[in-house]
Design a protein around this motif. Sequence first.
Motif, PDB file in Angstrom:
ATOM      1  N   TYR A 184       0.836  -1.201   0.000  1.00  0.00           N
ATOM      2  CA  TYR A 184       0.000   0.000   0.000  1.00  0.00           C
ATOM      3  C   TYR A 184       0.870   1.251   0.000  1.00  0.00           C
ATOM      4  CZ  TYR A 184      -3.909   3.076   1.251  1.00  0.00           C
ATOM      5  OH  TYR A 184      -4.853   4.072   1.256  1.00  0.00           O
ATOM      6  N   ASP A 185       0.329   2.349  -0.491  1.00  0.00           N
ATOM      7  CA  ASP A 185       1.055   3.608  -0.588  1.00  0.00           C
ATOM      8  C   ASP A 185       1.567   4.048   0.790  1.00  0.00           C
ATOM      9  OD1 ASP A 185       1.703   6.165  -2.184  1.00  0.00           O
ATOM     10  OD2 ASP A 185       0.569   6.929  -0.478  1.00  0.00           O
ATOM     11  N   PRO A 186       2.896   4.338   0.933  1.00  0.00           N
ATOM     12  CA  PRO A 186       3.448   4.694   2.245  1.00  0.00           C
ATOM     13  C   PRO A 186       2.922   6.004   2.808  1.00  0.00           C
ATOM     14  CG  PRO A 186       5.099   4.977   0.511  1.00  0.00           C
ATOM     15  CD  PRO A 186       3.941   4.242  -0.104  1.00  0.00           C
ATOM     16  N   ILE A 187       2.582   6.959   1.923  1.00  0.00           N
ATOM     17  CA  ILE A 187       2.038   8.228   2.408  1.00  0.00           C
ATOM     18  C   ILE A 187       0.684   8.001   3.056  1.00  0.00           C
ATOM     19  CG2 ILE A 187       1.196  10.513   1.737  1.00  0.00           C
ATOM     20  CD1 ILE A 187       3.254  10.499  -0.510  1.00  0.00           C
ATOM     21  N   SER A 188      -0.176   7.281   2.348  1.00  0.00           N
ATOM     22  CA  SER A 188      -1.511   7.016   2.881  1.00  0.00           C
ATOM     23  C   SER A 188      -1.454   6.098   4.091  1.00  0.00           C
ATOM     24  CB  SER A 188      -2.387   6.398   1.780  1.00  0.00           C
ATOM     25  OG  SER A 188      -2.564   7.317   0.717  1.00  0.00           O
ATOM     26  N   GLY A 189      -0.482   5.171   4.079  1.00  0.00           N
ATOM     27  CA  GLY A 189      -0.306   4.291   5.232  1.00  0.00           C
ATOM     28  C   GLY A 189       0.071   5.083   6.474  1.00  0.00           C
ATOM     29  N   THR A 190       0.933   6.061   6.291  1.00  0.00           N
ATOM     30  CA  THR A 190       1.323   6.922   7.406  1.00  0.00           C
ATOM     31  C   THR A 190       0.144   7.781   7.863  1.00  0.00           C
ATOM     32  OG1 THR A 190       3.550   7.029   6.460  1.00  0.00           O
ATOM     33  CG2 THR A 190       3.033   8.597   8.204  1.00  0.00           C
ATOM     34  N   GLN A 191      -0.683   8.215   6.897  1.00  0.00           N
ATOM     35  CA  GLN A 191      -1.888   8.982   7.254  1.00  0.00           C
ATOM     36  C   GLN A 191      -2.776   8.205   8.212  1.00  0.00           C
ATOM     37  OE1 GLN A 191      -3.314  10.117   3.155  1.00  0.00           O
ATOM     38  NE2 GLN A 191      -4.014  11.925   4.254  1.00  0.00           N
ATOM     39  N   ILE A 192      -2.976   6.934   7.916  1.00  0.00           N
ATOM     40  CA  ILE A 192      -3.830   6.097   8.759  1.00  0.00           C
ATOM     41  C   ILE A 192      -3.268   6.012  10.169  1.00  0.00           C
ATOM     42  CG2 ILE A 192      -4.724   3.759   9.123  1.00  0.00           C
ATOM     43  CD1 ILE A 192      -4.683   3.448   6.029  1.00  0.00           C
ATOM     44  N   ARG A 193      -1.967   5.771  10.255  1.00  0.00           N
ATOM     45  CA  ARG A 193      -1.319   5.650  11.569  1.00  0.00           C
ATOM     46  C   ARG A 193      -1.445   6.946  12.361  1.00  0.00           C
ATOM     47  NH1 ARG A 193       4.345   4.506  11.853  1.00  0.00           N
ATOM     48  NH2 ARG A 193       3.896   3.447  13.823  1.00  0.00           N
ATOM     49  N   ILE A 194      -1.177   8.065  11.704  1.00  0.00           N
ATOM     50  CA  ILE A 194      -1.184   9.341  12.402  1.00  0.00           C
ATOM     51  C   ILE A 194      -2.598   9.797  12.752  1.00  0.00           C
ATOM     52  CG2 ILE A 194      -0.736  11.815  12.074  1.00  0.00           C
ATOM     53  CD1 ILE A 194       1.920  11.144  10.926  1.00  0.00           C
ATOM     54  N   ALA A 245      11.249   2.910   2.668  1.00  0.00           N
ATOM     55  CA  ALA A 245      12.360   1.962   2.705  1.00  0.00           C
ATOM     56  C   ALA A 245      11.871   0.546   2.993  1.00  0.00           C
ATOM     57  CB  ALA A 245      13.368   2.398   3.761  1.00  0.00           C
ATOM     58  N   LEU A 246      10.908   0.407   3.908  1.00  0.00           N
ATOM     59  CA  LEU A 246      10.396  -0.922   4.264  1.00  0.00           C
ATOM     60  C   LEU A 246       9.789  -1.652   3.072  1.00  0.00           C
ATOM     61  CD1 LEU A 246       8.699  -0.312   7.736  1.00  0.00           C
ATOM     62  CD2 LEU A 246      10.532  -1.939   7.260  1.00  0.00           C
ATOM     63  N   GLN A 247       9.250  -0.896   2.110  1.00  0.00           N
ATOM     64  CA  GLN A 247       8.637  -1.518   0.939  1.00  0.00           C
ATOM     65  C   GLN A 247       9.671  -1.970  -0.087  1.00  0.00           C
ATOM     66  OE1 GLN A 247       5.789   1.586  -0.253  1.00  0.00           O
ATOM     67  NE2 GLN A 247       4.146   0.208   0.373  1.00  0.00           N
ATOM     68  N   ARG A 248      10.921  -1.518   0.060  1.00  0.00           N
ATOM     69  CA  ARG A 248      11.922  -1.785  -0.967  1.00  0.00           C
ATOM     70  C   ARG A 248      13.096  -2.637  -0.515  1.00  0.00           C
ATOM     71  NH1 ARG A 248       8.873   2.208  -1.857  1.00  0.00           N
ATOM     72  NH2 ARG A 248       8.362   2.894  -3.980  1.00  0.00           N
ATOM     73  N   ILE A 249      13.363  -2.663   0.764  1.00  0.00           N
ATOM     74  CA  ILE A 249      14.448  -3.487   1.293  1.00  0.00           C
ATOM     75  C   ILE A 249      13.962  -4.200   2.550  1.00  0.00           C
ATOM     76  CG2 ILE A 249      16.336  -2.118   0.324  1.00  0.00           C
ATOM     77  CD1 ILE A 249      16.596  -0.661   2.937  1.00  0.00           C
ATOM     78  N   SER A 250      14.750  -5.134   3.035  1.00  0.00           N
ATOM     79  CA  SER A 250      14.331  -5.939   4.181  1.00  0.00           C
ATOM     80  C   SER A 250      14.212  -5.114   5.458  1.00  0.00           C
ATOM     81  CB  SER A 250      15.334  -7.078   4.406  1.00  0.00           C
ATOM     82  OG  SER A 250      16.552  -6.564   4.908  1.00  0.00           O
ATOM     83  N   THR A 251      13.383  -5.607   6.365  1.00  0.00           N
ATOM     84  CA  THR A 251      13.190  -4.935   7.648  1.00  0.00           C
ATOM     85  C   THR A 251      14.500  -4.835   8.410  1.00  0.00           C
ATOM     86  OG1 THR A 251      10.959  -5.858   7.762  1.00  0.00           O
ATOM     87  CG2 THR A 251      11.868  -4.959   9.795  1.00  0.00           C
ATOM     88  N   GLY A 252      15.343  -5.877   8.291  1.00  0.00           N
ATOM     89  CA  GLY A 252      16.628  -5.885   8.977  1.00  0.00           C
ATOM     90  C   GLY A 252      17.535  -4.754   8.535  1.00  0.00           C
ATOM     91  N   ILE A 253      17.612  -4.536   7.215  1.00  0.00           N
ATOM     92  CA  ILE A 253      18.469  -3.462   6.692  1.00  0.00           C
ATOM     93  C   ILE A 253      17.914  -2.103   7.104  1.00  0.00           C
ATOM     94  CG2 ILE A 253      19.332  -2.349   4.590  1.00  0.00           C
ATOM     95  CD1 ILE A 253      19.351  -5.068   3.254  1.00  0.00           C
ATOM     96  N   VAL A 254      16.588  -1.955   7.044  1.00  0.00           N
ATOM     97  CA  VAL A 254      15.964  -0.698   7.459  1.00  0.00           C
ATOM     98  C   VAL A 254      16.276  -0.419   8.933  1.00  0.00           C
ATOM     99  CG1 VAL A 254      13.785   0.513   7.847  1.00  0.00           C
ATOM    100  CG2 VAL A 254      14.105  -0.817   5.764  1.00  0.00           C
ATOM    101  N   SER A 255      16.115  -1.435   9.769  1.00  0.00           N
ATOM    102  CA  SER A 255      16.376  -1.264  11.204  1.00  0.00           C
ATOM    103  C   SER A 255      17.837  -0.912  11.459  1.00  0.00           C
ATOM    104  CB  SER A 255      16.010  -2.547  11.960  1.00  0.00           C
ATOM    105  OG  SER A 255      14.625  -2.811  11.865  1.00  0.00           O
ATOM    106  N   THR A 256      18.739  -1.558  10.701  1.00  0.00           N
ATOM    107  CA  THR A 256      20.165  -1.297  10.881  1.00  0.00           C
ATOM    108  C   THR A 256      20.526   0.133  10.517  1.00  0.00           C
ATOM    109  OG1 THR A 256      20.722  -3.607  10.434  1.00  0.00           O
ATOM    110  CG2 THR A 256      22.492  -1.995  10.209  1.00  0.00           C
ATOM    111  N   LEU A 257      20.055   0.583   9.346  1.00  0.00           N
ATOM    112  CA  LEU A 257      20.383   1.937   8.892  1.00  0.00           C
ATOM    113  C   LEU A 257      19.724   2.998   9.776  1.00  0.00           C
ATOM    114  CD1 LEU A 257      20.190   1.427   5.024  1.00  0.00           C
ATOM    115  CD2 LEU A 257      22.230   1.859   6.394  1.00  0.00           C
TER     116      LEU A 257
END
Length: 297
Positions: A184-194, A245-257
């Motif tokens: 799902y679109d990350p902008i709209s996904g963030t909208q829902i969370r916020i 970033a989560l939609q394009r690379i692994s959660t592990g790499i995102v967490s590390t960076l």
Amino acid sequence: MERIGELAAFSAAAAMSTGALFFERGIKHIGVLSVNFIKVVVAFILLTITATITRGMPLPIDASNHALLLLSISGIIGFLITDMFLFSVYATVGPRIAMLFMALSPPVTAGIAYIFLGETIGPRGGIGMALVITGIFIVVFARQGSMSFLKINSKDRLGYIFGVIACIGQSVGMVLTKAGIGDYDPISGTQIRIFAAVIGYAIVSFIYKRGEGIKKAIRSKEGLKFTLAGSVFGPFLGVFLSLYALQRISTGIVSTLMGLAPIVIIVPEILIFKKKIKPLEIFGALVAVAGTTIFFT
């Protein structure tokens, strides 16, 4: 595509670190609750404008029920519960220490998976976790000038406890976000969370002195200035980039960076805000970040 995701994750760490420094100053003027409430309202407005421009759809009306449910719960846990504790850490021991405790999030996430899902951590994961914890202890004791936790003053001790709670909340929120966002679109996904957090904060603010704190906060020019700046960098740019970033690379790499934030935040603290940081504190931050890196390599 992978490089773009890595750049987005690192940029998210930089944005959130910058936002944390602004929020720390906003809290000094208007308090934790007011800063948090204004933060999510501003972020939602910015995200709505962005969604209108990029998607032609100001609100996430095309989200599935599955995404709505999980992302809303994630928003309550991540933006309401976790951030109330996290911002309390900003107010007690400062944003740099808060970012350091957030480096515990990947190991804590793995620990939760080990307890409830039976997933194994492995020797390398154990070493990484030990290094993160060691790094945090080095920074805490270097900052306090004492090797005894009992000699730490009660205000700082409470800040460290809140840091652990915030770390656990972030870990749970990340798992729920990953499960809910899908493609799902990350902008709209963030909208829902916020938006879920906006509702939550509105209820809490009304219950607490019937919103008097918010009314006073709106009249504080300095508090609003720092809070608005933090809102742009933190829950808007930072969260959007992390989801991208989560939609394009692994959660592990995102967490590390994103785990590089304890190092990234040192630069503006020294150069812009002229804070004095002990060499041992920098060493401890490097040890913690190294632990996070090892954990996912």
